[in-house]
Design a protein around this motif. Structure first.
Motif, PDB file in Angstrom:
ATOM      1  N   PHE B  20     -11.394 -21.692  -3.513  1.00  0.00           N
ATOM      2  CA  PHE B  20     -11.028 -22.089  -2.094  1.00  0.00           C
ATOM      3  C   PHE B  20     -11.419 -23.842  -2.275  1.00  0.00           C
ATOM      4  N   ALA B  29     -14.310 -18.524  -6.119  1.00  0.00           N
ATOM      5  CA  ALA B  29     -14.845 -17.086  -5.805  1.00  0.00           C
ATOM      6  C   ALA B  29     -14.681 -16.213  -6.850  1.00  0.00           C
ATOM      7  N   PRO B  48     -23.358  -8.873  -5.534  1.00  0.00           N
ATOM      8  CA  PRO B  48     -24.314  -9.637  -4.645  1.00  0.00           C
ATOM      9  C   PRO B  48     -23.357 -10.201  -3.325  1.00  0.00           C
ATOM     10  N   SER B  49     -24.136 -10.433  -2.279  1.00  0.00           N
ATOM     11  CA  SER B  49     -23.607 -11.024  -1.068  1.00  0.00           C
ATOM     12  C   SER B  49     -22.658 -12.302  -1.310  1.00  0.00           C
ATOM     13  N   GLY B  50     -21.453 -12.464  -1.000  1.00  0.00           N
ATOM     14  CA  GLY B  50     -20.776 -13.703  -1.203  1.00  0.00           C
ATOM     15  C   GLY B  50     -20.267 -14.019  -2.490  1.00  0.00           C
ATOM     16  N   CYS B  51     -20.103 -12.679  -3.155  1.00  0.00           N
ATOM     17  CA  CYS B  51     -19.689 -12.926  -4.614  1.00  0.00           C
ATOM     18  C   CYS B  51     -18.123 -12.949  -4.722  1.00  0.00           C
ATOM     19  N   GLY B  52     -17.416 -12.237  -3.835  1.00  0.00           N
ATOM     20  CA  GLY B  52     -15.990 -12.351  -3.688  1.00  0.00           C
ATOM     21  C   GLY B  52     -15.263 -10.913  -3.675  1.00  0.00           C
ATOM     22  N   LYS B  53     -16.148  -9.969  -3.048  1.00  0.00           N
ATOM     23  CA  LYS B  53     -15.537  -8.672  -3.058  1.00  0.00           C
ATOM     24  C   LYS B  53     -14.540  -8.668  -1.919  1.00  0.00           C
ATOM     25  N   SER B  54     -14.730  -9.181  -0.750  1.00  0.00           N
ATOM     26  CA  SER B  54     -13.673  -9.162   0.411  1.00  0.00           C
ATOM     27  C   SER B  54     -12.668  -9.818  -0.022  1.00  0.00           C
ATOM     28  N   THR B  55     -12.863 -10.957  -0.814  1.00  0.00           N
ATOM     29  CA  THR B  55     -11.632 -11.800  -1.329  1.00  0.00           C
ATOM     30  C   THR B  55     -10.824 -10.827  -2.124  1.00  0.00           C
ATOM     31  N   GLU B 167     -16.805  -2.588   3.220  1.00  0.00           N
ATOM     32  CA  GLU B 167     -17.904  -2.204   3.873  1.00  0.00           C
ATOM     33  C   GLU B 167     -17.788  -1.592   5.097  1.00  0.00           C
ATOM     34  N   HIS B 200     -22.368  -2.257   0.082  1.00  0.00           N
ATOM     35  CA  HIS B 200     -23.444  -2.614  -0.370  1.00  0.00           C
ATOM     36  C   HIS B 200     -24.602  -1.528  -0.849  1.00  0.00           C
ATOM     37  N   ARG B 218     -21.341 -15.120  -7.494  1.00  0.00           N
ATOM     38  CA  ARG B 218     -19.943 -16.132  -7.620  1.00  0.00           C
ATOM     39  C   ARG B 218     -20.312 -17.172  -8.801  1.00  0.00           C
TER      40      ARG B 218
HETATM   41  N1  ATP Z   1     -11.397 -19.033   3.528  1.00  0.00           N
HETATM   42  C1  ATP Z   1     -12.189 -19.546   2.716  1.00  0.00           C
HETATM   43  N2  ATP Z   1     -12.496 -20.821   2.591  1.00  0.00           N
HETATM   44  C2  ATP Z   1     -13.407 -21.218   1.731  1.00  0.00           C
HETATM   45  N3  ATP Z   1     -14.326 -20.457   1.235  1.00  0.00           N
HETATM   46  C3  ATP Z   1     -14.112 -19.106   1.159  1.00  0.00           C
HETATM   47  C4  ATP Z   1     -13.294 -18.477   2.221  1.00  0.00           C
HETATM   48  N4  ATP Z   1     -13.275 -17.159   2.119  1.00  0.00           N
HETATM   49  C5  ATP Z   1     -14.427 -16.930   1.448  1.00  0.00           C
HETATM   50  N5  ATP Z   1     -14.834 -18.193   0.647  1.00  0.00           N
HETATM   51  C6  ATP Z   1     -15.961 -18.096  -0.170  1.00  0.00           C
HETATM   52  O1  ATP Z   1     -15.591 -17.298  -1.139  1.00  0.00           O
HETATM   53  C7  ATP Z   1     -17.010 -16.644  -1.692  1.00  0.00           C
HETATM   54  C8  ATP Z   1     -16.525 -15.178  -1.736  1.00  0.00           C
HETATM   55  O2  ATP Z   1     -16.633 -14.636  -0.182  1.00  0.00           O
HETATM   56  P1  ATP Z   1     -16.185 -13.204   0.188  1.00  0.00           P
HETATM   57  O3  ATP Z   1     -16.098 -13.055   1.520  1.00  0.00           O
HETATM   58  O4  ATP Z   1     -15.162 -12.436  -0.582  1.00  0.00           O
HETATM   59  O5  ATP Z   1     -17.553 -12.826  -0.283  1.00  0.00           O
HETATM   60  P2  ATP Z   1     -18.245 -11.119  -0.197  1.00  0.00           P
HETATM   61  O6  ATP Z   1     -18.601 -10.716  -1.630  1.00  0.00           O
HETATM   62  O7  ATP Z   1     -17.232 -10.229   0.585  1.00  0.00           O
HETATM   63  O8  ATP Z   1     -19.517 -11.215   0.618  1.00  0.00           O
HETATM   64  P3  ATP Z   1     -20.395 -10.485   1.432  1.00  0.00           P
HETATM   65  O9  ATP Z   1     -20.665  -9.283   0.533  1.00  0.00           O
HETATM   66  O10 ATP Z   1     -21.299 -11.157   2.138  1.00  0.00           O
HETATM   67  O11 ATP Z   1     -19.331  -9.551   2.718  1.00  0.00           O
HETATM   68  C9  ATP Z   1     -18.154 -16.892  -0.569  1.00  0.00           C
HETATM   69  O12 ATP Z   1     -18.816 -17.881  -0.994  1.00  0.00           O
HETATM   70  C10 ATP Z   1     -17.313 -17.760   0.523  1.00  0.00           C
HETATM   71  O13 ATP Z   1     -18.129 -18.836   1.061  1.00  0.00           O
END
Ligand code: ATP
Ligand code: MG
Lengths: 273, 263
Positions: B20, B29, B48-55, B167, B200, B218
């Motif tokens: 990103f 990510a 872990p939270s914020g590691c990139g699962k939603s991505t 989730e 989670h 991440r």
């Molecule tokens: N559009 C974006 N622009 C910049 N950074 C992004 C964007 N989307 C996600 N990120 C970053 O990418 C990383 C992964 O985000 P993601 O939402 O995939 O995490 P996650 O594993 O789903 O977290 P959670 O468990 O908290 O939902 C995060 O550090 C977030 O800050």
């Protein structure tokens, strides 16, 4: 059923008694000021005289009220349609947004009363310049509220729509526009009251009919009772149009009204508990 | 690798990285992740939270493009938003002016599906997820669990071959969550849909899945893939009591503890 009805009545009384009491107090003060002679009668006419005039001259006033209402509603409708179209264009095109925003803001801050004479020069003494001033007054709040509404839609909802593959038109019709309606209505309510002001301002500048003309005439003749009567009628027109929109909102967005209603009742319940 | 010995995977994530770009920094990510999901398989993703699962799920649905690598869904490379999936987000994301039933039917309207057929199918799903009697309720009149069920029905209406869930039960209380787990497991067994579930909850990930993929902090890379050795038919409490279940959850907990850096 019976308790339901009495409950409803109690609710209505609960909500209305304060504003009604305030209004009554204002009338009483107004009455006292005039009967005690604190202010000369030619400066402030008594409420009795003003309302008497409203009744006596109702056919004269009615004709002019009709003119002003017509200009207001026409201006409001044009502003509503143009405002929504403008907002949609701005939300869907960055270029249009960045191009239009400064012009829009500029058009908004120009005092309408200062440009109204120009429209009279261009378009004469008919209803057109009044409608244009009303449009100019009402346009801005419609655009701003619609843009806010269209942008307030949840991005996840839009992502979901993308996976459903309905295309931009269906996404707009089924998701984006309905989601913007509560904001749009808030803007329309502000706009309609401004449209009244716009129409009256237009009449001030050059006109031989309408409530603005009535007030100007009354002013010239030092006819303060007529001046007061005109003011009251203008306010009533604004209030009535506002209430009509409020009703339309309740009918069109029952989901929104009911939620808002629920929140308010909960708060009230907490407050009285 | 999008094919394994001639059989096409339902989802093939091949050497994918996502970066990103923001004003000052660049965030990686996901780094060189490869995941293969077989048709009809249920795969859980934990990390872990914020590691990139939603991505990761957004990549599979085509809502996001990888910076490098390729994603293949049902034999076709993902280049833009895909319509042959169902997506359930953490929040139900329902239209508040539509009843439960009409929220489910949004899927059909957007796709221009035959309305009689869609109506019948919506009825079936409402029955299956225990929403009967609440078809005409507005979202704010439904509990969180019911809202999430509506979102699940909406995601299943068009019988997608791949279901992505981010989730989906995170906002529910423990008991409702268990019920939803049992229901989702039944739905999966009945429909044969391929499911990718981000969660989670370690227990949830193991109870539902054939495989659990554990991601690192991440930038996310695949830490380990755990094969869940449990029978296909899973009674909730009986499954919880099994030694395989206990060892799998303990192992995942260890891995997550290690990746979040409490070692
Ligand atoms: N559009 C974006 N622009 C910049 N950074 C992004 C964007 N989307 C996600 N990120 C970053 O990418 C990383 C992964 O985000 P993601 O939402 O995939 O995490 P996650 O594993 O789903 O977290 P959670 O468990 O908290 O939902 C995060 O550090 C977030 O800050
Ligand atoms: Mg997430």
């Amino acid at each position: 059923m019976d308790t339901d009805r009495t409950d409803r009545w109690r609710g209505v009384v609960e909500r209305t008694w304060r504003p009604v009491a305030l209004l009554a107090a204002c009338l009483a003060i107004w009455h006292l000021i005039t009967v005690t002679g604190m202010v000369e009668a030619y400066l402030v006419p008594s409420p009795a005289k003003t309302f008497g005039l409203l009744v006596d001259k109702w056919s004269y006033l009615w004709g002019h009220t009709w003119v002003t209402t017509y200009e207001t509603v026409l201006g409001f409708v044009i502003a509503g349609v143009l405002g929504v179209l403008m907002a949609v264009a701005m939300v869907y095109s960055r270029t249009i947004e960045s191009t239009a925003y400064p012009i829009l803001l500029f058009a908004q801050v120009i005092p309408k009363i200062a440009i109204a004479p120009l429209f009279v020069v261009w378009l004469g003494f008919g209803f057109e310049p009044k409608v244009i001033v009303a449009v100019l007054m009402a346009f801005f709040p419609v655009v701003i509220s619609t843009v806010t509404g269209l942008k307030s839609v949840d991005t996840e909802m839009l992502e979901l729509a993308a996976t459903m593959g309905g295309g931009p038109v269906k996404t707009f019709v089924k998701i984006r526009f309905p989601a913007a309606l509560p904001h749009l209505f808030a803007g329309l309510k502000v706009a309609v009251t401004l449209a009244v002001t716009g129409a009256v301002v237009g009449e001030f500048v050059g006109s031989n009919e309408g409530l603005g003309y009535v007030i100007l005439q009354a002013n010239g003749n030092m006819d303060t009772p007529m001046l007061f009567a005109g003011l009251i009628v203008i306010s009533l027109v604004g209030v009535l149009l506002f209430l009509l929109l409020d009703l339309a909102e309740k009918l069109m967005l029952p989901w929104h009204a009911s939620r808002r209603g629920a929140a308010v009742t909960t708060l009230l319940a907490k407050g009285t508990a | 690798m999008s094919t394994t010995l001639g059989t096409t995977s339902a989802v093939a994530i091949d050497d994918v990285s996502v970066r990103f770009q923001s004003k000052r920094t660049e965030v990686t990510a996901i780094q060189q992740v490869s995941i293969d999901v077989a048709p009809g398989e249920f795969v859980s993703i934990v990390g872990p939270s914020g590691c990139g699962k939603s991505t990761l799920l957004k990549l599979v649905s085509g809502l996001l493009k990888p910076s490098s690598g390729t994603v293949t869904l049902l034999g076709e490379q993902v280049r833009g938003p895909r319509h042959d999936i169902g997506f359930v987000f953490q929040r139900a994301a329902l239209l508040e002016w539509r009843s439960a039933r009409r929220n489910i039917l949004l899927q059909a309207e957007m796709r221009g599906m035959n309305s009689a057929e869609a109506g019948r199918r919506a009825g079936e799903l409402i029955e299956m997820t225990g929403l009967s009697g609440f078809e005409n309720a507005l979202p704010h009149e439904l509990s969180g669990g019911m809202q999430q069920r509506v979102a699940l029905c909406r995601a299943l209406l068009h019988q997608p071959r791949v279901l992505l869930m981010d989730e989906p039960f995170g906002a529910l209380d423990a008991l409702t969550r268990e019920q939803m787990n049992v229901e989702l497991h039944r739905v999966w067994r009945e429909t044969g849909t391929t499911v990718l579930l981000v969660t989670h909850s370690i227990a949830e990930s193991v109870y539902l899945a054939n495989r659990v993929i554990v991601l690192t902090r991440r930038p996310a890379v695949v830490k380990e893939v755990i094969e869940v050795d449990l029978p296909a038919e899973r009674d909730y409490s009986a499954t919880m009591a099994r030694p395989e279940f206990a060892s799998a959850t303990a192992h995942i907990r260890d891995l997550l503890g290690a990746v979040t850096g409490q070692d």
